[in-house]
Design a protein around this motif. Sequence first.
Motif, PDB file in Angstrom:
ATOM      1  N   ASN A 148      11.575 -15.108  -6.987  1.00 49.74           N
ATOM      2  CA  ASN A 148      10.722 -14.401  -7.937  1.00 49.74           C
ATOM      3  C   ASN A 148      10.532 -12.965  -7.439  1.00 49.74           C
ATOM      4  O   ASN A 148      10.064 -12.769  -6.314  1.00 49.74           O
ATOM      5  N   PRO A 149      10.888 -11.947  -8.250  1.00 53.75           N
ATOM      6  CA  PRO A 149      10.803 -10.571  -7.773  1.00 53.75           C
ATOM      7  C   PRO A 149       9.410  -9.945  -7.929  1.00 53.75           C
ATOM      8  O   PRO A 149       9.268  -8.721  -7.874  1.00 53.75           O
ATOM      9  N   VAL A 150       8.384 -10.735  -8.108  1.00 51.54           N
ATOM     10  CA  VAL A 150       7.024 -10.232  -8.379  1.00 51.54           C
ATOM     11  C   VAL A 150       6.567  -9.252  -7.281  1.00 51.54           C
ATOM     12  O   VAL A 150       6.903  -9.421  -6.109  1.00 51.54           O
ATOM     13  N   THR A 151       5.822  -8.213  -7.705  1.00 52.67           N
ATOM     14  CA  THR A 151       5.301  -7.224  -6.745  1.00 52.67           C
ATOM     15  C   THR A 151       3.814  -7.503  -6.505  1.00 52.67           C
ATOM     16  O   THR A 151       3.166  -8.215  -7.277  1.00 52.67           O
ATOM     17  N   TRP A 152       3.267  -6.861  -5.474  1.00 50.77           N
ATOM     18  CA  TRP A 152       1.847  -7.054  -5.161  1.00 50.77           C
ATOM     19  C   TRP A 152       0.988  -6.574  -6.332  1.00 50.77           C
ATOM     20  O   TRP A 152       0.003  -7.203  -6.702  1.00 50.77           O
ATOM     21  N   GLU A 153       1.403  -5.446  -6.935  1.00 47.22           N
ATOM     22  CA  GLU A 153       0.639  -4.894  -8.067  1.00 47.22           C
ATOM     23  C   GLU A 153       0.603  -5.909  -9.226  1.00 47.22           C
ATOM     24  O   GLU A 153      -0.443  -6.166  -9.823  1.00 47.22           O
ATOM     25  N   GLU A 154       1.751  -6.501  -9.513  1.00 49.69           N
ATOM     26  CA  GLU A 154       1.812  -7.510 -10.591  1.00 49.69           C
ATOM     27  C   GLU A 154       0.986  -8.752 -10.241  1.00 49.69           C
ATOM     28  O   GLU A 154       0.424  -9.406 -11.115  1.00 49.69           O
ATOM     29  N   ALA A 155       0.913  -9.027  -8.946  1.00 48.14           N
ATOM     30  CA  ALA A 155       0.173 -10.222  -8.501  1.00 48.14           C
ATOM     31  C   ALA A 155      -1.299 -10.134  -8.874  1.00 48.14           C
ATOM     32  O   ALA A 155      -1.967 -11.158  -9.032  1.00 48.14           O
ATOM     33  N   LEU A 156      -1.805  -8.921  -9.029  1.00 52.39           N
ATOM     34  CA  LEU A 156      -3.229  -8.748  -9.319  1.00 52.39           C
ATOM     35  C   LEU A 156      -3.546  -8.995 -10.796  1.00 52.39           C
ATOM     36  O   LEU A 156      -4.705  -9.096 -11.184  1.00 52.39           O
ATOM     37  N   ASP A 157      -2.490  -9.094 -11.619  1.00 50.90           N
ATOM     38  CA  ASP A 157      -2.666  -9.461 -13.026  1.00 50.90           C
ATOM     39  C   ASP A 157      -2.779 -10.997 -13.053  1.00 50.90           C
ATOM     40  O   ASP A 157      -1.861 -11.706 -12.643  1.00 50.90           O
ATOM     41  N   SER A 158      -3.918 -11.487 -13.556  1.00 50.29           N
ATOM     42  CA  SER A 158      -4.226 -12.911 -13.374  1.00 50.29           C
ATOM     43  C   SER A 158      -3.142 -13.848 -13.899  1.00 50.29           C
ATOM     44  O   SER A 158      -2.986 -14.965 -13.413  1.00 50.29           O
ATOM     45  N   GLN A 160      -0.127 -13.649 -13.400  1.00 53.70           N
ATOM     46  CA  GLN A 160       0.958 -13.793 -12.414  1.00 53.70           C
ATOM     47  C   GLN A 160       0.453 -14.176 -11.026  1.00 53.70           C
ATOM     48  O   GLN A 160       1.253 -14.349 -10.093  1.00 53.70           O
ATOM     49  N   THR A 161      -0.866 -14.262 -10.870  1.00 47.97           N
ATOM     50  CA  THR A 161      -1.421 -14.419  -9.522  1.00 47.97           C
ATOM     51  C   THR A 161      -0.939 -15.687  -8.822  1.00 47.97           C
ATOM     52  O   THR A 161      -0.532 -15.652  -7.664  1.00 47.97           O
ATOM     53  N   TYR A 162      -0.988 -16.818  -9.504  1.00 46.56           N
ATOM     54  CA  TYR A 162      -0.612 -18.069  -8.820  1.00 46.56           C
ATOM     55  C   TYR A 162       0.849 -18.014  -8.364  1.00 46.56           C
ATOM     56  O   TYR A 162       1.155 -18.305  -7.205  1.00 46.56           O
ATOM     57  N   ARG A 163       1.731 -17.610  -9.283  1.00 44.14           N
ATOM     58  CA  ARG A 163       3.148 -17.584  -8.913  1.00 44.14           C
ATOM     59  C   ARG A 163       3.396 -16.616  -7.761  1.00 44.14           C
ATOM     60  O   ARG A 163       4.188 -16.885  -6.857  1.00 44.14           O
TER      61      ARG A 163
END
Length: 334
Positions: A148-158, A160-163
């Motif tokens: 999963n290429p998720v970034t830290w910034e995206e992680a803060l969007d609820s 996407q947080t769990y993934r």
Amino acid sequence: MGKVLLTGGSGFIAAHIVDILLAHGFDTVVTVRSDEKGQRILKAHPDASKEKLSYVIVKDVAAEGAFDEAVKSDPPFDYVLHTASPFHFNVQDPVKDFLDPAIKGTTGILKAIKAYAPAVKRVVVTSSFAAIINPQKHAEVYSEKNWNPVTWEEALDSSQTYRASKTFAEKAAWDFVEKEKPGFDIATINPPLVFGPVVHYLNSLDAINTSNQRISNLIQGNYKDGLPPTATFLWVDVRDVALAHVRAIEVPEAGGQRFFVTSGSYSNKDVADVVRKAFPELEDKLPPRDAPSDKPADVYGYDNKKSIEVLGIQYRSLEESVTDTAKSLLSIGA
Ligand code: NDP
């Protein structure tokens, strides 16, 4: 055989891991957040002696040094299975509620093992398909090679947080091994949505684990007017996931490997169809028979060969899994 520390012993998946560890002859110590949960687990296994099954308290895996005492044991642990990590969709504070416990919980236990449990040979970390999937651009066929290429910034969007919490936690585990070169190796188990029977001693209808909630809602009539989006079109049975964890410590070649454990693709409509066939008495609670499936014809594929070849998993069918899940939920009052 040997002695195993299993974190998050009160969890849905962990409850099944306990049963398999005991059946395979391992001495098992689980971590739980309270005496009450520990006692419930012991009571449910009256035949297991103190040496075979016991618990230690780790209240919050994110706390500094949380595992420093738990990993010390006499005789010492041979293996650690780390399942504890928040899994729900009630994101209040992404960092405090998810990212910290997932990431610091994982690095914290690895550090503690390196420092205080030198006899540990292998650590199995429960990761997820969440750490494999790329929701922006799906792979044609998902396998252990995908991240999963998720970034830290995206992680803060609820949404996407769990993934993200699972992705960063797994990455942190592999980084730890590469940089710290501890005396143990690791393996990760990466399941998609997990269905399967709940154990009665841990569950009540208002506290059904996250991944079974859709089956619980379905049999309670909450989807009578229509099914919600399936969202993740891959699933696996909890008993197969639990066995994969135990096989990952039993099979020498499992060390240093990721395992994508999935039985195959499905949609909520398929789940409803299984329930309709197995429980005709629930007909009035189910969505219309001709409700459409939301699974796209070109849904992403999966490659679960490694889990079959290395771990020897023989996956259960959706029929068996959903029927057993619904049965277990009905028996606690759904
Ligand atoms: P559960 O919610 O049933 O279990 C989670 C476990 O983690 C519980 O024992 C919980 O303790 C413990 N835990 C959570 N946060 C903390 C914390 N801060 N400190 C200490 N313990 C904590 O979920 P599952 O059994 O489904 O999940 C187990 C693992 O499997 C997780 O790592 C999850 O990400 C992963 N997974 C699950 C999937 C699924 O569909 N079920 C799919 C893919 C991966 P308590 O009960 O006290 O809250």
